[in-house]
Motif scaffolding. Structure first.
Motif, mmCIF file in Angstrom:
data_model
loop_
_atom_site.group_PDB
_atom_site.id
_atom_site.type_symbol
_atom_site.label_atom_id
_atom_site.label_comp_id
_atom_site.label_asym_id
_atom_site.label_seq_id
_atom_site.Cartn_x
_atom_site.Cartn_y
_atom_site.Cartn_z
ATOM 1 N N GLU A 71 0.842 -1.192 0.000
ATOM 2 C CA GLU A 71 0.000 0.000 0.000
ATOM 3 C C GLU A 71 0.878 1.243 0.000
ATOM 4 O O GLU A 71 2.104 1.163 0.141
ATOM 5 C CB GLU A 71 -0.902 0.012 1.228
ATOM 6 N N GLN A 72 0.248 2.393 -0.120
ATOM 7 C CA GLN A 72 0.960 3.656 -0.030
ATOM 8 C C GLN A 72 1.156 4.047 1.435
ATOM 9 O O GLN A 72 0.369 3.682 2.304
ATOM 10 C CB GLN A 72 0.170 4.760 -0.734
ATOM 11 N N SER A 73 2.199 4.807 1.685
ATOM 12 C CA SER A 73 2.435 5.313 3.032
ATOM 13 C C SER A 73 1.268 6.194 3.466
ATOM 14 O O SER A 73 0.727 6.960 2.665
ATOM 15 C CB SER A 73 3.732 6.126 3.042
ATOM 16 N N THR A 74 0.841 6.066 4.713
ATOM 17 C CA THR A 74 -0.272 6.796 5.356
ATOM 18 C C THR A 74 -1.638 6.420 4.786
ATOM 19 O O THR A 74 -2.629 7.064 5.094
ATOM 20 C CB THR A 74 -0.100 8.332 5.275
ATOM 21 N N GLN A 75 -1.736 5.378 3.971
ATOM 22 C CA GLN A 75 -3.029 4.930 3.459
ATOM 23 C C GLN A 75 -3.904 4.440 4.616
ATOM 24 O O GLN A 75 -3.414 3.860 5.584
ATOM 25 C CB GLN A 75 -2.810 3.794 2.463
ATOM 26 N N LYS A 76 -5.203 4.671 4.518
ATOM 27 C CA LYS A 76 -6.134 4.211 5.542
ATOM 28 C C LYS A 76 -7.023 3.112 4.980
ATOM 29 O O LYS A 76 -7.488 3.208 3.842
ATOM 30 C CB LYS A 76 -6.973 5.372 6.069
ATOM 31 N N ASN A 77 -7.263 2.095 5.802
ATOM 32 C CA ASN A 77 -8.026 0.921 5.372
ATOM 33 C C ASN A 77 -9.138 0.603 6.361
ATOM 34 O O ASN A 77 -9.121 1.053 7.509
ATOM 35 C CB ASN A 77 -7.106 -0.309 5.283
#
Length: 255
Positions: A146-152
């Protein structure tokens, strides 16, 4: 006590170290890192303590002084324990210095007739390397790209109508774990470990009671997840190895 937010670097460090405690082993002093736990109110003193996977209770004054930490919270802790000054039999807990306290997100476990399917912004899960079961919470460690600081957001589902199949002499229940992106992050892409806690009390007690009624003293399950998503939205399923627990450990000695 230093309290941290759940960051990819913190989780990565936590997931790579000792995930179950070895209290009382080795020398008179021990440092443990990334230990999963659930906050409780200690019944003798009403102090806030953290129950870890071997059933031990951990106390540090910083737990009581932080009003935002409440019973039922899930966490990862780094701690230092000096066994030479312990009186566990009298107090009911280990006194420790907790240097880091990391909040772990809690999620429900839901019943669903779905098994696995690709949803909008579905994220591939590379691996589920570890699980911990503490105070009816199932801690799932999972790795994603995933990308850095991505929220899931995360889901754990169970289909009560699904036929239970026997494999190698074990009746295997299926749980389905998935991750969806809810907010973009920033470059670069990373492959962190995440830790999430799921409330599995109702579901596990339901199926443990079913196994007990059938005369079985063991409960076995696997966690299934989407490992690869193809261009046509078909996918390759991954699964943990069979996990087997005693029915009595789920239902308790009074059942």
């Amino acid at each position: 006590m230093k309290r941290l937010r759940m960051t990819t670097l913190t989780v990565l460090a936590s997931a790579m170290v000792l995930l179950t405690s070895c209290l009382g082993e080795g020398g008179s002093e021990t440092s443990l890192y990334g230990i999963a736990g659930v906050v409780e109110s200690q019944p003798l003193t009403y102090k806030k303590v953290v129950r870890i996977s071997d059933g031990s209770l951990i106390y540090s004054p910083g737990l009581d002084s932080d009003a935002s930490i409440q019973p039922g919270d899930c966490c990862l802790i780094d701690m230092y324990i000096d066994y030479s000054v312990q009186n566990v039999e009298q107090l009911g807990y280990y006194a420790a210095t907790i240097s880091n306290y990391v909040d772990v997100d809690k999620w429900p476990t839901s019943s669903s007739t779905d098994s696995l399917k690709v949803r909008p912004n579905e994220q591939m899960i590379y691996d589920i390397p570890s699980l911990n079961f503490i105070s009816n919470k199932l801690f799932i460690y999972s790795q994603h790209k995933e990308q850095s600081t991505q929220k899931n957001t995360y889901r754990l589902t169970y289909n009560p109508n699904e036929e239970v199949k026997e494999v190698d002499g074990y009746r295997i229940y299926n749980f389905y774990y998935s991750c969806q992106k809810v907010q973009d992050g920033k470059s670069p892409e990373i492959t962190p470990y995440h830790v999430n806690a799921f409330d599995v009390e109702y579901v596990l007690k339901q199926i443990a009671q079913k196994e007990k009624t059938l005369g079985n003293d063991k409960l076995s399950f696997k966690i299934n997840y989407i490992k690869t998503i193809n261009a046509d939205s078909s996918f390759v399923k991954g699964a943990t190895q069979r996990i087997t627990w005693d029915v009595s450990s789920i239902l308790g000695t009074s059942n």
